[in-house]
Design a protein around this motif. Sequence first.
Motif, PDB file in Angstrom:
ATOM      1  N   HIS A  50       0.844  -1.201   0.000  1.00 43.61           N
ATOM      2  CA  HIS A  50       0.000   0.000   0.000  1.00 43.61           C
ATOM      3  C   HIS A  50       0.878   1.249   0.000  1.00 43.61           C
ATOM      4  N   HIS A  52       1.527   4.981  -2.292  1.00 40.90           N
ATOM      5  CA  HIS A  52       1.130   5.921  -3.347  1.00 40.90           C
ATOM      6  C   HIS A  52       2.407   6.557  -3.891  1.00 40.90           C
ATOM      7  N   LYS A 137      -8.278  -1.674  -6.701  1.00 38.42           N
ATOM      8  CA  LYS A 137      -8.587  -0.880  -5.519  1.00 38.42           C
ATOM      9  C   LYS A 137      -9.776   0.020  -5.821  1.00 38.42           C
ATOM     10  N   HIS A 231      -6.075  -0.650   5.079  1.00 39.16           N
ATOM     11  CA  HIS A 231      -5.932   0.230   6.262  1.00 39.16           C
ATOM     12  C   HIS A 231      -7.103   0.183   7.251  1.00 39.16           C
ATOM     13  N   ASP A 304       0.669   2.502   3.905  1.00 42.33           N
ATOM     14  CA  ASP A 304      -0.181   3.489   3.234  1.00 42.33           C
ATOM     15  C   ASP A 304       0.562   4.827   3.124  1.00 42.33           C
TER      16      ASP A 304
HETATM   17 ZN   LIG Z   1      -3.837   4.683   0.495  1.00 41.94          ZN
END
Ligand SMILES: [Zn+2]
Length: 449
Positions: A50, A52, A137, A231, A304
């Motif tokens: 996870h 970005h 996702k 998450h 995340d």
């Molecule tokens: Zn995320």
Amino acid sequence: MLAPEGLGPATIVVEGERIAEVRNSMDVPSGAALHDFGDLVLAPGLIDTHVHINEPGRTEWEGFATATRAAAAGGVTTLVDMPLNCIPETTEVKALGAKRAAANGQAWVDWAAWGGVVRGNADALQPLAKAGVAGFKCFLIHSGIDGFAWVDERDLYLAMEQLRGSGLPLLAHAEVAGPVDAATAKLKGNGADWRKYSTYLASRPDEAETEAIALLIRLGEKFNVPVHIVHLSSARALPLIADARDRGLPITVETCTHYLWFAAEEIADGATEFKCAPPIRGAANREALWNALGEGLIDMVTTDHSPCPPEMKRRDPNHELPRWDQAWGGIAGLGLALPVLWTAMRRRGVCMDRLGDWLGAAPARLAGLAGRKGALAAGCDADLVVFDPDATWTVEASDLHFRHKLSPYLGAELQGRVLETWLRGERIFRHGDQCEFVGSPRGKEQVRA
Ligand SMILES: [Zn+2]
């Protein structure tokens, strides 16, 4: 060595990019080049499913070069990139091509891509699956990015019809809008102070998560599609998940390092580097998440990592405290999971061998990389971390290798430090007197088996 069977002494025989053999003693093949790590812990290269990366399109937030350096410095040898915050969002095959072009020659570690499920792109899902995404996702609430439209139950029906039988998981940001909108309207009506963390926390109640997870379980059962909750923050959703598992639904769950490390009671007003959604909840909730990890109800831990330029956190020292409702939601923490979790585990008396599941084996299964990544076993890629479990250190900006150094972990006192990282048989990172990245970026995309 941290092996699937637990901790113990070992010799790992590497041939080319792969592990050829794991021997349970100091037993080196004749003629082999020996790297002796003494009593340090040798673990499989970690997998963070996870992250970005934000490139292409928002490289000023984060990019392949910086994200993968942060990963390498933290012992993470495989990243799986989320389909949003980059431009274009990874919701069609052409965008996946742009992602691949952006990564080319820049990645210090291996990576894979999640595709996106957004309103209206059901027809793009099977082509994306064929093109090699690891899964999909979606968001059940506004994603923070207008280009990545959230989905409702009808959209999910259309998506799940496409995914049925593919074996690919549907990952979901499990908050629904109803409880968040209602709580926010009430807070605004009461004139709540949005500089306070307690206001932000109250605006994202547990019910947003439990309602979303109940919906996902219902649809996952109807279509028999593997569902993965990203998450998880609210421990109140755990009984729902346990029931669904008992009924045989292939549901997997991740929580994040920040939910296991921080607690709402400790977050200062205006400290928007802690803003994420769902929010960091109270200390009792945190302990319930630890218990669920211990029981195996939560499968894995991710970061995340979702950074932004510092201006977007509204942290301007010359101005008054920033408002939580105006700051970007996302925490920067890529590469810190291993020492953060290990420090927290020592305090709770949790055995180190659990880390192999949470940061290696379980994420490898989710991303379709089991047998290749996430374990010290013959046939797997020789992705290795050398970890000193007793080193103590305080996180400073110079320890962070991602693009922007604004992170809630700054100042954290940690136990355990990554000393070396190896990717497919070659050392890529070494922490000596200073940090050193070795060689040049040779990370490759990993396509689901
Ligand atoms: Zn995320």
